[in-house]
Write a protein that holds these residues in place. Structure first.
Motif, PDB file in Angstrom:
ATOM      1  N   THR A 164     -27.852 -38.316 -28.733  1.00  0.00           N
ATOM      2  CA  THR A 164     -27.366 -37.535 -27.593  1.00  0.00           C
ATOM      3  C   THR A 164     -27.484 -38.329 -26.295  1.00  0.00           C
ATOM      4  O   THR A 164     -26.532 -38.413 -25.500  1.00  0.00           O
ATOM      5  CB  THR A 164     -28.151 -36.219 -27.464  1.00  0.00           C
ATOM      6  N   GLY A 197     -25.002 -41.091 -25.994  1.00  0.00           N
ATOM      7  CA  GLY A 197     -23.700 -40.628 -25.519  1.00  0.00           C
ATOM      8  C   GLY A 197     -23.631 -40.535 -24.007  1.00  0.00           C
ATOM      9  O   GLY A 197     -22.602 -40.864 -23.390  1.00  0.00           O
ATOM     10  N   GLY A 227     -21.547 -32.213 -24.441  1.00  0.00           N
ATOM     11  CA  GLY A 227     -20.594 -32.762 -25.403  1.00  0.00           C
ATOM     12  C   GLY A 227     -21.241 -33.712 -26.393  1.00  0.00           C
ATOM     13  O   GLY A 227     -20.928 -33.694 -27.589  1.00  0.00           O
ATOM     14  N   ALA A 228     -22.173 -34.544 -25.905  1.00  0.00           N
ATOM     15  CA  ALA A 228     -22.856 -35.486 -26.804  1.00  0.00           C
ATOM     16  C   ALA A 228     -23.712 -34.740 -27.814  1.00  0.00           C
ATOM     17  O   ALA A 228     -23.751 -35.094 -28.998  1.00  0.00           O
ATOM     18  CB  ALA A 228     -23.710 -36.451 -25.973  1.00  0.00           C
ATOM     19  N   LYS A 269     -23.210 -31.685 -28.902  1.00  0.00           N
ATOM     20  CA  LYS A 269     -22.302 -31.011 -29.831  1.00  0.00           C
ATOM     21  C   LYS A 269     -21.838 -31.968 -30.922  1.00  0.00           C
ATOM     22  O   LYS A 269     -21.781 -31.605 -32.105  1.00  0.00           O
ATOM     23  CB  LYS A 269     -21.104 -30.453 -29.064  1.00  0.00           C
ATOM     24  N   ARG A 270     -21.500 -33.195 -30.547  1.00  0.00           N
ATOM     25  CA  ARG A 270     -21.076 -34.175 -31.555  1.00  0.00           C
ATOM     26  C   ARG A 270     -22.210 -34.496 -32.536  1.00  0.00           C
ATOM     27  O   ARG A 270     -21.982 -34.663 -33.730  1.00  0.00           O
ATOM     28  CB  ARG A 270     -20.592 -35.453 -30.867  1.00  0.00           C
ATOM     29  N   CYS A 271     -23.444 -34.567 -32.015  1.00  0.00           N
ATOM     30  CA  CYS A 271     -24.592 -34.863 -32.882  1.00  0.00           C
ATOM     31  C   CYS A 271     -24.840 -33.752 -33.897  1.00  0.00           C
ATOM     32  O   CYS A 271     -25.247 -34.025 -35.033  1.00  0.00           O
ATOM     33  CB  CYS A 271     -25.848 -35.070 -32.037  1.00  0.00           C
ATOM     34  N   THR A 299     -22.575 -31.650 -35.065  1.00  0.00           N
ATOM     35  CA  THR A 299     -21.397 -31.333 -35.877  1.00  0.00           C
ATOM     36  C   THR A 299     -20.874 -32.594 -36.579  1.00  0.00           C
ATOM     37  O   THR A 299     -21.234 -32.867 -37.718  1.00  0.00           O
ATOM     38  CB  THR A 299     -20.289 -30.711 -35.012  1.00  0.00           C
ATOM     39  N   TYR A 300     -20.091 -33.395 -35.890  1.00  0.00           N
ATOM     40  CA  TYR A 300     -19.417 -34.538 -36.513  1.00  0.00           C
ATOM     41  C   TYR A 300     -20.403 -35.584 -37.044  1.00  0.00           C
ATOM     42  O   TYR A 300     -20.170 -36.177 -38.091  1.00  0.00           O
ATOM     43  CB  TYR A 300     -18.460 -35.190 -35.515  1.00  0.00           C
ATOM     44  N   SER A 301     -21.485 -35.822 -36.313  1.00  0.00           N
ATOM     45  CA  SER A 301     -22.431 -36.886 -36.696  1.00  0.00           C
ATOM     46  C   SER A 301     -23.685 -36.352 -37.368  1.00  0.00           C
ATOM     47  O   SER A 301     -24.639 -37.120 -37.578  1.00  0.00           O
ATOM     48  CB  SER A 301     -22.818 -37.699 -35.447  1.00  0.00           C
ATOM     49  N   ALA A 355     -22.883 -42.997 -31.521  1.00  0.00           N
ATOM     50  CA  ALA A 355     -22.626 -42.232 -30.298  1.00  0.00           C
ATOM     51  C   ALA A 355     -21.461 -42.813 -29.499  1.00  0.00           C
ATOM     52  O   ALA A 355     -20.675 -42.063 -28.903  1.00  0.00           O
ATOM     53  CB  ALA A 355     -23.895 -42.216 -29.432  1.00  0.00           C
ATOM     54  N   GLY A 375     -18.237 -43.233 -32.694  1.00  0.00           N
ATOM     55  CA  GLY A 375     -17.976 -42.124 -33.596  1.00  0.00           C
ATOM     56  C   GLY A 375     -17.867 -42.476 -35.062  1.00  0.00           C
ATOM     57  O   GLY A 375     -17.260 -41.713 -35.829  1.00  0.00           O
TER      58      GLY A 375
END
Length: 469
Positions: free
Chosen positions: A240, A243, A262-263, A265-267, A269-271, A337, A340
């Motif tokens: 995070t 990012g 946003g960082a 959220k990516r951690c 979900t996607y990552s 991060a 992606g």
């Protein structure tokens, strides 16, 4: 009359909920209810021997509420020291590395000498070896301090002005503390419920079935789970924060909004899978090292000198493997991060970056990772020493022979180490991200951050070859 009506209404509502669960689920509901009642009865029946004063409990066979109080003080010590350590890093950046090295070496020797003076030779020798090794490392690192101070100042400046770096650190530290508290209570509960002994009434309550195999299996499981979950938490915070620093590196002139959210959220979900996989690898290695440490302590208590030496060598080899994987993971998660990618491709790119792009020169020159590791060791020393003193001076009845001292001290050290690692993750994350970004996109460093680039060249001229490799 109103009370009867209300009671009937609650009864209908409860019945309706049971009906909604399905007719065939009723036995399962009753089974769970009876099981909870049985466990509640077991806790009530054994409370009189597992609670009480610090050393007045009647339990002489396993850990008790005395140990929960001990771990509570361990948590408080770890939080205060970790927060103080971060405060020193922010207020005394230039002196931070010197303060860390000196305090860590001094406390390491103090812990080792005190344990040796109390004839706790297995723990004292291990801490003495660590302290001597860290003293040698710190003396050899002095020439690299100016470059490390510059990178630490840059990371702290970005954290102050961009994103919510310190908020993430504080929340992560709180979560790590709560998890450590849960882990401590679970550890004690396993001993209370399953420690085999004729005087343990919990073995005769509920399902019973006390055995050494159950204790060893459950302790192994919760230790492995603790390593994995704490590593996942630390790496999620790391990714995070990476990012946030990545947004600063590529968009310093037009910093976007909602970067931290946003960082994160990516951690999550996607990552999420990539972070969990990388954390699992480290957790397995740390778990094996913990087993080697316990085996070494057991061999020492049995007077098996050859076994102690053998397990000490095994622990050192596992420690080297742990260092290599942790080193690779730090930059792999920063790569995740920034770009992606999944964990395995990111690890391959990280290895290629280290071999082909000259970034290893920057990594070797910067001491922040080892310094923060020494800081975490300092907190671990402090919590281990506090736990040892607590066990010695309160002298609980279950530890009259000293058999539980290695276990309690080892877990106290683990708790202090992991909590401090979570608190200090944002500082190392920022520096790791700057290195990864400058390795793959050096033109952005020269174009958007010329002042930082020229200051890096001034304290470490070889940075030009490293970045342009």
């Amino acid at each position: 009359m109103g009370g009867i009506t209300m009671g009937m209404g609650r009864h209908r509502l409860h019945r309706r909920r049971l009906d909604q669960m399905g007719r065939w689920d009723l036995p399962r509901v009753m089974t769970r209810f009876l099981r909870c009642r049985s466990q509640s009865g077991m806790i009530s029946a054994t409370r009189n021997i597992n609670s009480g004063g610090l050393n007045g409990q009647r339990n002489r066979f396993g850990l008790t509420t005395h140990t929960i109080w001990l771990f509570g003080w361990v948590l408080i010590t770890a939080i205060v020291l970790s927060y103080g350590y971060m405060w020193v890093a922010r207020k005394f950046t230039k002196q931070f590395i010197w303060i860390t090295g000196i305090l860590n070496v001094v406390l390491g020797f103090a812990t080792a000498l005190y344990m040796l003076s109390r004839k706790y030779y297995s723990g004292g020798i291990v801490f003495l070896i660590f302290a001597i090794f860290q003293l040698i490392c710190f003396i050899s690192w002095r020439s690299r301090i100016p470059f490390s101070v510059l990178m630490l100042q840059t990371a702290i400046d970005v954290a102050k002005n961009f994103g919510h770096v310190y908020l993430v650190s504080a929340i992560g530290g709180l979560l790590a503390t709560l998890f450590a508290a849960w882990f401590s209570v679970t550890l004690v509960s396993v001993y209370v419920k399953y420690q085999p002994d004729p005087n343990n009434p919990a073995c005769r309550q509920g399902a019973g079935g006390c055995s050494s195999g159950k204790v060893i299996g459950l302790i192994a499981f919760i230790t492995f789970a603790a390593y994995w979950i704490s590593e996942w938490l630390k790496n999620t915070i790391h990714t995070t924060i990476a990012g946030v620093y990545g947004s600063w590196y590529f968009n310093s002139r037009n910093f976007p909004t909602g970067v931290t959210r946003g960082a994160l959220k990516r951690c999550l979900t996607y990552s999420f899978g990539s972070i969990s996989l990388g954390s699992l690898v480290v957790a397995i290695i740390n778990f094996l090292r913990q087993l080697a440490s316990v085996a070494r302590a057991q061999a020492s208590s049995d007077g098996d000198i050859l076994g102690m030496i053998l397990w000490c060598i095994v622990g050192c080899l596992i420690g080297l493997l742990d260092w290599a994987v942790q080193f690779l993971n730090r930059y792999a998660f920063a790569h995740i991060a920034l770009y992606g990618k999944a964990y395995v491709p990111a690890a391959k790119d990280t290895w290629k970056m280290i071999k082909d792009r000259g970034i290893d020169a920057l990594v070797n020159e910067c001491l922040i990772g080892p310094v923060l590791g020494m800081g975490a060791m300092f907190v671990g020393y402090a919590t281990a020493l506090m736990a040892y003193c607590y066990m010695v001076f309160t002298n609980p009845s279950y530890n009259s022979g000293g058999g539980f001292t290695p276990v309690v001290v080892a877990f106290a050290f683990l708790i202090g180490l992991q909590i401090c690692n979570v608190f200090t993750t944002p500082l190392s994350s920022g520096i790791d991200t700057i290195f990864v970004a400058s390795a793959w996109d050096p033109e952005v460093m020269i174009r958007d951050h010329p002042d930082l680039y020229h200051r890096m060249v001034a304290v470490y001229p070889e940075v030009q070859q490293a970045i342009h490799a």
